[in-house]
Design a protein around this motif. Structure first.
Motif, short mmCIF file in Angstrom:
data_model
loop_
_atom_site.label_atom_id
_atom_site.label_comp_id
_atom_site.label_asym_id
_atom_site.label_seq_id
_atom_site.Cartn_x
_atom_site.Cartn_y
_atom_site.Cartn_z
N HIS A 45 29.64 42.92 37.65
CA HIS A 45 29.72 43.23 39.08
C HIS A 45 30.53 44.52 39.25
O HIS A 45 31.67 44.60 38.78
CB HIS A 45 30.41 42.10 39.86
CG HIS A 45 29.77 40.77 39.68
ND1 HIS A 45 28.80 40.28 40.51
CD2 HIS A 45 29.97 39.81 38.73
CE1 HIS A 45 28.42 39.09 40.10
NE2 HIS A 45 29.12 38.78 39.02
N LYS A 46 29.97 45.47 39.93
CA LYS A 46 30.66 46.75 40.09
C LYS A 46 31.96 46.62 40.87
O LYS A 46 32.93 47.35 40.62
CB LYS A 46 29.73 47.76 40.79
CG LYS A 46 30.30 49.17 40.82
CD LYS A 46 29.33 50.17 41.41
CE LYS A 46 29.91 51.58 41.37
NZ LYS A 46 28.95 52.57 41.94
N ASP A 47 32.02 45.67 41.80
CA ASP A 47 33.21 45.53 42.63
C ASP A 47 34.19 44.46 42.12
O ASP A 47 34.96 43.91 42.89
CB ASP A 47 32.83 45.22 44.09
CG ASP A 47 31.84 44.08 44.21
OD1 ASP A 47 31.37 43.58 43.17
OD2 ASP A 47 31.55 43.67 45.35
N GLU A 48 34.16 44.20 40.81
CA GLU A 48 35.11 43.25 40.22
C GLU A 48 36.43 43.92 39.84
O GLU A 48 37.38 43.26 39.42
CB GLU A 48 34.51 42.61 38.97
CG GLU A 48 34.29 43.59 37.83
CD GLU A 48 33.37 43.06 36.76
OE1 GLU A 48 33.40 41.85 36.48
OE2 GLU A 48 32.60 43.86 36.20
N GLY A 49 36.50 45.26 39.99
CA GLY A 49 37.68 45.99 39.55
C GLY A 49 37.49 46.51 38.13
O GLY A 49 36.56 46.15 37.42
N SER A 50 38.40 47.37 37.71
CA SER A 50 38.29 47.98 36.38
C SER A 50 38.72 47.00 35.30
O SER A 50 39.39 46.00 35.56
CB SER A 50 39.17 49.23 36.30
OG SER A 50 40.55 48.87 36.33
N SER A 81 26.77 47.24 35.00
CA SER A 81 26.60 47.09 36.45
C SER A 81 27.16 48.25 37.26
O SER A 81 27.73 48.06 38.34
CB SER A 81 27.28 45.78 36.91
OG SER A 81 26.75 44.68 36.22
N HIS A 83 29.63 50.39 36.53
CA HIS A 83 31.00 50.85 36.28
C HIS A 83 30.94 52.24 35.64
O HIS A 83 30.18 52.46 34.69
CB HIS A 83 31.72 49.89 35.33
CG HIS A 83 32.19 48.63 35.98
ND1 HIS A 83 33.28 48.58 36.80
CD2 HIS A 83 31.70 47.36 35.92
CE1 HIS A 83 33.47 47.33 37.22
NE2 HIS A 83 32.50 46.57 36.71
N TYR A 294 34.62 38.74 38.12
CA TYR A 294 34.36 38.89 39.56
C TYR A 294 34.70 37.59 40.30
O TYR A 294 35.41 37.60 41.32
CB TYR A 294 32.90 39.27 39.79
CG TYR A 294 32.46 39.24 41.23
CD1 TYR A 294 32.75 40.31 42.08
CD2 TYR A 294 31.78 38.15 41.75
CE1 TYR A 294 32.34 40.29 43.41
CE2 TYR A 294 31.37 38.12 43.07
CZ TYR A 294 31.66 39.19 43.90
OH TYR A 294 31.27 39.16 45.21
N LYS A 297 38.47 36.65 39.99
CA LYS A 297 39.33 37.46 40.86
C LYS A 297 39.33 36.90 42.28
O LYS A 297 40.36 36.92 42.97
CB LYS A 297 38.83 38.90 40.85
CG LYS A 297 39.72 39.88 41.59
CD LYS A 297 39.17 41.30 41.46
CE LYS A 297 40.03 42.30 42.24
NZ LYS A 297 39.48 43.68 42.13
#
Length: 309
Positions: A45-50, A81, A83, A294, A297
């Motif tokens: 997931h791109k919005d899961e953080g680094s 995804s 990143h 993801y 979090k």
């Protein structure tokens, strides 16, 4: 009356203290074999953080990047995804500095994953030179000079012949790691569906019984092949896994929230009282694997798991 009541109150208070102490002792005793090892999958997931953020959370001892997709005939595609790859190399080094291992998970559709030895060795060359300790002209290293700690083989469905490729790849990676004189060997893991091993089909695991897998993550969620006993944790099936791979550390693979999988989620109370006291009895219990960063979090599930694993 007051003189009689005071001793009774004192006795009641003493008994309450004893009962609380007994319950506390039992709660500690059932989780004696704690390893505090928590593995998480990252990259879906791109919005899961680094990945750096995941490592700095303090929740995980290892992060598995997913996935390197294998299509056969030398075709590989790194799918994280969206990143940005430019920062991941430095993030990997940061994770290693703070004591978190970083691995890359390899996934094939198992119709095209190489099942013969020469094709498996081609895959080995690519992984070694692109992500591990090797370098070869013409082979791009997506993460620059960052060297991953390990490789995970993400097995879904397939025939025993196709599982053979996983065994070949694992054995040859172990050999190459030893020959390279690396400071530490490549950490080899496999992530397998629960139904991969059962009392009736325990021979299905024979193709990957190479003895070189440090850890095996058993996915007790989203059952495949119609095996309802693998839709969530089963004590009987866990015992089969522990017996089938005695030289590997076996991890309990769980979804990190009810939304992370169609089935298999364990609420913290069930995990603590019903499952972990049982799985930790196995001599080769390794810890807990979570799918994925993801969902974890969002749910903070690992805050429970980290204390109890």
């Amino acid at each position: 009356m007051r003189k009689t009541l005071l001793p009774l109150l004192g006795l009641a208070a003493h008994l309450s203290t004893v009962i609380i102490s007994i319950h506390a002792g039992l709660a500690t005793a059932v989780l004696e074999n704690q390893t505090r090892q928590v593995v998480v999958f990252w990259g879906r997931h791109k919005d899961e953080g680094s990945i750096r953020e995941a490592c700095d959370s303090g929740m995980y001892t290892a992060v598995i990047m997913s996935f390197l997709n294998v299509y056969g005939r030398g075709e590989y595609h790194l799918d994280l995804s969206g990143h940005p790859l430019t920062a991941i190399g430095d993030d990997i080094k940061h994770c290693q500095l703070v004591g978190v291992n970083v691995s890359l998970s390899i996934r094939g559709n198992y119709d095209s994953l190489p099942s013969d030895q020469s094709a498996a060795l081609d895959l080995l060359d690519h992984v070694w030179n692109a992500y591990l300790g090797g370098s070869l002209k013409g082979v791009r290293r997506p993460f620059g000079n960052a060297k991953l700690d390990g490789v995970d083989l993400f097995v879904e469905r397939g025939t025993p012949a196709q599982h053979y490729a996983a065994g070949v790849l694992a054995r040859e990676l172990a050999k190459r790691s030893m020959r390279s004189g690396a400071r530490k060997p490549v950490h080899l893991t496999a992530t397998l569906p629960c139904a991969f091993v059962s009392r009736r089909r325990i021979d299905r695991g024979a193709a990957i019984k190479t003895g070189v897998f440090d850890s095996i993550h058993v996915r007790f969620y989203n059952s495949d092949d119609g095996h309802t006993d693998c839709s969530m944790y089963s004590e009987q099936v866990w015992d089969w896994w522990a017996a089938a791979f005695p030289s590997s550390r076996i991890y309990l693979g769980l979804p990190a929230s009810p939304e992370a999988a169609k089935e298999g989620y364990l609420y913290p109370k069930s995990l603590y009282y019903g499952v972990l006291p049982v799985v930790q009895k196995a001599a080769n219990y390794g810890g807990v694997m979570l799918w994925d960063r993801y969902y974890d979090k969002a749910s903070n599930y690992s805050s429970y798991v980290k204390r109890w694993a």
